[in-house]
Design an enzyme around this catalytic site. Sequence first.
Site, short mmCIF file in Angstrom:
data_model
loop_
_atom_site.label_atom_id
_atom_site.label_comp_id
_atom_site.label_asym_id
_atom_site.label_seq_id
_atom_site.Cartn_x
_atom_site.Cartn_y
_atom_site.Cartn_z
N TYR A 168 0.85 -1.19 0.00
CA TYR A 168 0.00 0.00 0.00
C TYR A 168 0.90 1.26 0.00
O TYR A 168 2.12 1.17 0.08
CB TYR A 168 -0.93 -0.02 1.22
CG TYR A 168 -1.91 -1.18 1.21
CD1 TYR A 168 -2.60 -1.52 0.04
CD2 TYR A 168 -2.14 -1.94 2.35
CE1 TYR A 168 -3.50 -2.58 0.03
CE2 TYR A 168 -3.05 -3.00 2.34
CZ TYR A 168 -3.72 -3.32 1.18
OH TYR A 168 -4.60 -4.36 1.16
N GLU A 255 1.75 -8.75 -3.83
CA GLU A 255 2.15 -9.41 -5.07
C GLU A 255 3.24 -10.47 -4.86
O GLU A 255 3.76 -11.04 -5.81
CB GLU A 255 2.60 -8.39 -6.11
CG GLU A 255 3.81 -7.59 -5.74
CD GLU A 255 4.04 -6.47 -6.75
OE1 GLU A 255 4.66 -6.74 -7.78
OE2 GLU A 255 3.60 -5.34 -6.49
N ASP A 660 -19.28 -26.92 -1.93
CA ASP A 660 -18.14 -26.99 -1.02
C ASP A 660 -18.66 -26.84 0.40
O ASP A 660 -19.87 -26.66 0.61
CB ASP A 660 -17.04 -25.97 -1.37
CG ASP A 660 -17.54 -24.53 -1.29
OD1 ASP A 660 -18.67 -24.30 -0.80
OD2 ASP A 660 -16.81 -23.63 -1.74
P1 FAD Z 1 -20.81 -35.18 3.18
O1 FAD Z 1 -19.63 -34.54 3.77
O2 FAD Z 1 -20.60 -36.01 1.99
O3 FAD Z 1 -21.52 -36.03 4.32
C1 FAD Z 1 -22.58 -36.90 4.08
C2 FAD Z 1 -22.70 -37.89 5.21
O4 FAD Z 1 -23.91 -38.61 5.08
C3 FAD Z 1 -21.60 -38.94 5.25
O5 FAD Z 1 -20.95 -38.91 6.49
C4 FAD Z 1 -22.32 -40.25 5.01
O6 FAD Z 1 -21.75 -41.33 5.73
C5 FAD Z 1 -23.71 -39.93 5.51
N1 FAD Z 1 -24.79 -40.76 4.93
C6 FAD Z 1 -25.10 -40.90 3.62
N2 FAD Z 1 -26.21 -41.70 3.49
C7 FAD Z 1 -26.57 -42.05 4.74
C8 FAD Z 1 -27.64 -42.84 5.26
N3 FAD Z 1 -28.57 -43.40 4.48
N4 FAD Z 1 -27.71 -43.02 6.60
C9 FAD Z 1 -26.81 -42.45 7.43
N5 FAD Z 1 -25.79 -41.68 6.97
C10 FAD Z 1 -25.68 -41.47 5.66
N6 FAD Z 1 -14.71 -28.27 0.78
C11 FAD Z 1 -14.29 -27.06 1.06
O7 FAD Z 1 -15.11 -26.16 1.20
N7 FAD Z 1 -12.96 -26.77 1.21
C12 FAD Z 1 -12.02 -27.72 1.07
O8 FAD Z 1 -10.84 -27.42 1.20
C13 FAD Z 1 -12.43 -29.02 0.77
N8 FAD Z 1 -11.52 -30.00 0.61
C14 FAD Z 1 -11.95 -31.25 0.32
C15 FAD Z 1 -11.00 -32.24 0.17
C16 FAD Z 1 -11.40 -33.53 -0.12
C17 FAD Z 1 -10.36 -34.59 -0.32
C18 FAD Z 1 -12.78 -33.84 -0.24
C19 FAD Z 1 -13.23 -35.23 -0.55
C20 FAD Z 1 -13.74 -32.86 -0.09
C21 FAD Z 1 -13.33 -31.54 0.18
N9 FAD Z 1 -14.23 -30.51 0.31
C22 FAD Z 1 -13.81 -29.27 0.62
C23 FAD Z 1 -15.67 -30.72 0.06
C24 FAD Z 1 -16.48 -30.81 1.34
O9 FAD Z 1 -15.91 -31.77 2.19
C25 FAD Z 1 -17.92 -31.15 0.96
O10 FAD Z 1 -18.43 -30.12 0.18
C26 FAD Z 1 -18.77 -31.32 2.21
O11 FAD Z 1 -18.27 -32.37 2.99
C27 FAD Z 1 -20.22 -31.62 1.83
O12 FAD Z 1 -20.92 -31.76 3.03
P2 FAD Z 1 -22.25 -32.63 3.17
O13 FAD Z 1 -22.58 -32.56 4.60
O14 FAD Z 1 -23.25 -32.17 2.19
O15 FAD Z 1 -21.88 -34.11 2.74
P1 NAP Z 2 -15.11 -30.02 -9.17
O1 NAP Z 2 -14.32 -28.91 -8.63
O2 NAP Z 2 -16.43 -29.76 -9.74
O3 NAP Z 2 -14.20 -30.75 -10.26
C1 NAP Z 2 -14.59 -31.84 -10.96
C2 NAP Z 2 -13.60 -32.13 -12.08
O4 NAP Z 2 -14.06 -33.22 -12.82
C3 NAP Z 2 -13.39 -30.99 -13.03
O5 NAP Z 2 -12.02 -30.91 -13.35
C4 NAP Z 2 -14.21 -31.40 -14.26
O6 NAP Z 2 -13.50 -30.79 -15.32
C5 NAP Z 2 -14.15 -32.91 -14.19
N1 NAP Z 2 -15.36 -33.59 -14.70
C6 NAP Z 2 -16.66 -33.26 -14.47
N2 NAP Z 2 -17.48 -34.15 -15.08
C7 NAP Z 2 -16.69 -35.06 -15.69
C8 NAP Z 2 -16.95 -36.21 -16.48
N3 NAP Z 2 -18.18 -36.60 -16.73
N4 NAP Z 2 -15.90 -36.89 -16.96
C9 NAP Z 2 -14.64 -36.51 -16.70
N5 NAP Z 2 -14.34 -35.42 -15.95
C10 NAP Z 2 -15.35 -34.70 -15.46
O7 NAP Z 2 -15.32 -31.11 -8.05
P2 NAP Z 2 -14.33 -31.86 -7.09
O8 NAP Z 2 -12.91 -31.68 -7.44
O9 NAP Z 2 -14.88 -33.22 -7.03
O10 NAP Z 2 -14.54 -31.15 -5.70
C11 NAP Z 2 -15.81 -31.19 -5.06
C12 NAP Z 2 -16.04 -29.94 -4.30
O11 NAP Z 2 -15.17 -29.91 -3.18
C13 NAP Z 2 -15.71 -28.77 -5.17
O12 NAP Z 2 -16.85 -27.98 -5.40
C14 NAP Z 2 -14.68 -28.01 -4.42
O13 NAP Z 2 -15.04 -26.65 -4.26
C15 NAP Z 2 -14.59 -28.65 -3.07
N6 NAP Z 2 -13.17 -28.71 -2.74
C16 NAP Z 2 -12.54 -27.56 -2.46
C17 NAP Z 2 -11.22 -27.58 -2.19
C18 NAP Z 2 -10.51 -26.31 -1.85
O14 NAP Z 2 -9.30 -26.34 -1.64
N7 NAP Z 2 -11.18 -25.19 -1.75
C19 NAP Z 2 -10.50 -28.76 -2.24
C20 NAP Z 2 -11.17 -29.92 -2.55
C21 NAP Z 2 -12.52 -29.88 -2.81
P3 NAP Z 2 -13.84 -31.00 -16.87
O15 NAP Z 2 -15.33 -31.08 -16.94
O16 NAP Z 2 -13.24 -29.80 -17.53
O17 NAP Z 2 -13.12 -32.22 -17.23
#
Ligand code: FAD
Ligand code: NAP
Length: 675
Positions: A168, A255, A660
């Site tokens: 800044y 930056e 997310d």
């Molecule tokens: P989920 O987290 O999928 O939870 C659903 C739950 O329902 C599960 O525990 C499952 O066991 C339970 N369930 C399903 N069916 C039944 C049933 N019939 N009876 C009882 N239990 C059941 N998001 C971010 O914002 N920032 C991140 O940095 C980020 N990093 C991520 C990294 C990874 C590797 C992954 C996989 C996801 C990440 N996400 C991140 C995404 C985020 O975790 C999801 O968007 C979020 O967990 C969605 O929340 P949810 O409660 O809708 O579902």
């Molecule tokens: P996503 O961000 O929607 O990415 C899905 C990827 O799959 C994209 O690269 C998409 O790109 C590809 N894809 C979609 N349909 C496809 C198909 N039919 N065949 C092949 N490729 C396909 O979802 P995500 O990586 O599963 O993450 C899930 C959510 O978790 C996201 O919304 C994300 O915000 C959250 N998350 C956030 C963080 C974080 O650090 N903030 C980290 C992990 C997860 P193309 O369609 O171009 O191939």
Amino acid sequence: MTTRYPHVFSPLKVGHTQIKNRILMGSMHTGLEDLPDAGERMAAYFAERARGGVGMIITGGIGPHPTAGMGAKLLGPDDVAVHRQVTDAVHAAASDVKICMQILHTGSLAGTPDCVAPSPVKSRIARFQPNELTEEGIAEQIAAFANCAALAKQAGYDGVEIIGSAGYLISTFLVEKTNQRSDRWGGSWENRMRFPVEVVRAVRTAVGADFIFVFRISAMDMLQGGMAWDEVVSLAKALQAEGVDVISTHFCWHESFVPTIATMVPRAAFARVTGRLRRELSIPVITSNRINMPQVAEDVLARGDADIVSMARPMLADPDLVNKAREGREDEINTCIACNQACLDHTFTGKLTSCLVNARACREVDVVIAPAAAPKRIAVVGAGPAGLAYATIAAERGHAVTLFDAASEIGGQFNLAKRIPGKEEFYETLRYFGRMIELRGVDLRLNTRVDAAMLKDMGFDEVVVATGIVPRTPAIPGIDHAKVVRYIDVIRGEAEVGQKVAIMGAGGIGFDVAELITHQGTSAALDIDTFAREWGVDFQNHPRGGVTGIEPQVASNGREVTLLQRKATPVGQGLGKTTGWTHRLTLQRRGVKMVSGVDYVKIDDTGLHCTIGGEPVLLEVDTVVVCAGQEPLRGLYDDLVALGLPAQLIGGAFEASELDAKRAIQQATELAVAA
Ligand code: FAD
Ligand code: NAP
Ligand code: SF4
């Protein structure tokens, strides 16, 4: 009362007055400043934090001059009333909390064609080349800082903070790269520091002695050619001599290519630099950056690295953090996980700030948790972020909530996220929700997969379906080949991953999987030396800007990984505004190839066949990890509707596209406060 944090909870003399403890709520631009009802909203936001026990609050930056950028300004008597609402609300909430207004002139980063700077040097991240200040222009800016500070005093603030860091206006005078003047404001170090010194002199004269004066400097600006250590010390001493009460250390230049607050930065990574400066000064010194829990603050203070600890984002995540620490309830703290998703990513895209783990942040007036008028028996199915937020808030309001999950632990997909190196903070969110379940009396049933018939028998008034998602399986020939694995199995360590790997899908999960399968050694987020090596920071020798200038080395386990997407846009473009670059850079430094414009053809024993930009290509890989997004898991909801039971969908089950945790928790919170 005895406390686990004796250093945190000891008072401190600051200038003419005293603060009751050593926790400062650091400055954040939230966007509330720019709303039509800014006064009411900021008053509610800051008053809640004042009640939460902080010693001192610094507001978001307020501009002292029409060229200052960043929206809200305090230029004349007409602007005072809105600030009076804030100071009255804070002092009424807690008369022993001090509130200082930050004065921010963004200089060349103002984003308008009339932006000003010592020299017409355009920043890499700025929209416009700045106009070079004339001698008269400099005098006008100094007078504007003094006028703004005097108005802040009139508005009832206890003090001001002037930000002289981060790229800044003030900081651009200090560094040769941005100050190329040859008059008395540039050239030698004495000339380059003349502007901040004159600003401080004018401000102190304008406000008198009975007003807290904090000045924020870059103790490491993370910029090649940035400030040398002896310049940092000399500046701090000169400001001290001019009547500054507190020096606040900042570790930032917008930056720079070093992350300083993202989740992969170790906790309190920079505090030792503050400690080195503190030993050169006689006034109190503030440290900051990635200090998110009371024990971290206590350790920093006990080591003598600072007199005051600034927590900014942690106050979005939990306004009551300090009270909880004082009362020994730290397991109830909703910890900032440093994701930036709802705070800085919003700020830098012009949206109102909030918080991923606390959707009430900056929406205190709209999202109110009040006792339920008619308590109900509610079933919540799924203990992922959406179900957890809904269940704990609904129970806090007095509903009788039963929370089911098929898994053996709460957290849903957060249990995958927490395994990714650099995402260790996600454990804290699970700890928080676990404690809230106990405290709010949620009836938790783990290892229980429920169906519609069971729920019907149990006679709930309402069912909230938070069952999340199922990973998408693209319909590609060979998708059931032995070398194809699901990201879930890879992250859980239940799938074999070969030496050569293609990752199909380059969203957040594709990036996280690439991080996991190329990772080697200690997570940089847990080790300051590893972090320093991976980002080219030299804490020992403190070269100019604190950075070595040598291309950093990021350890890799040698896997050859290609990250693929079908879109033609650059890979990783959709990641977080303020953190995406760190993930891209880390993977590039590990040799991960990133390819867009891919069409998948088939998978067979030879590898993944595709076209890239229309050309046929065979990727001879051992493993294909599918990270191709998700579909909502809604079978239970459909069955409930078929049985005529009242049900609603939240989180991934509601909408998987662009889901997310921020959206999941926000939606759950809004519905739970209305249930
Ligand atoms: P989920 O987290 O999928 O939870 C659903 C739950 O329902 C599960 O525990 C499952 O066991 C339970 N369930 C399903 N069916 C039944 C049933 N019939 N009876 C009882 N239990 C059941 N998001 C971010 O914002 N920032 C991140 O940095 C980020 N990093 C991520 C990294 C990874 C590797 C992954 C996989 C996801 C990440 N996400 C991140 C995404 C985020 O975790 C999801 O968007 C979020 O967990 C969605 O929340 P949810 O409660 O809708 O579902
Ligand atoms: P996503 O961000 O929607 O990415 C899905 C990827 O799959 C994209 O690269 C998409 O790109 C590809 N894809 C979609 N349909 C496809 C198909 N039919 N065949 C092949 N490729 C396909 O979802 P995500 O990586 O599963 O993450 C899930 C959510 O978790 C996201 O919304 C994300 O915000 C959250 N998350 C956030 C963080 C974080 O650090 N903030 C980290 C992990 C997860 P193309 O369609 O171009 O191939
Ligand atoms: Fe912390 Fe993320 Fe909340 Fe920002 S959005 S305050 S980084 S938890």
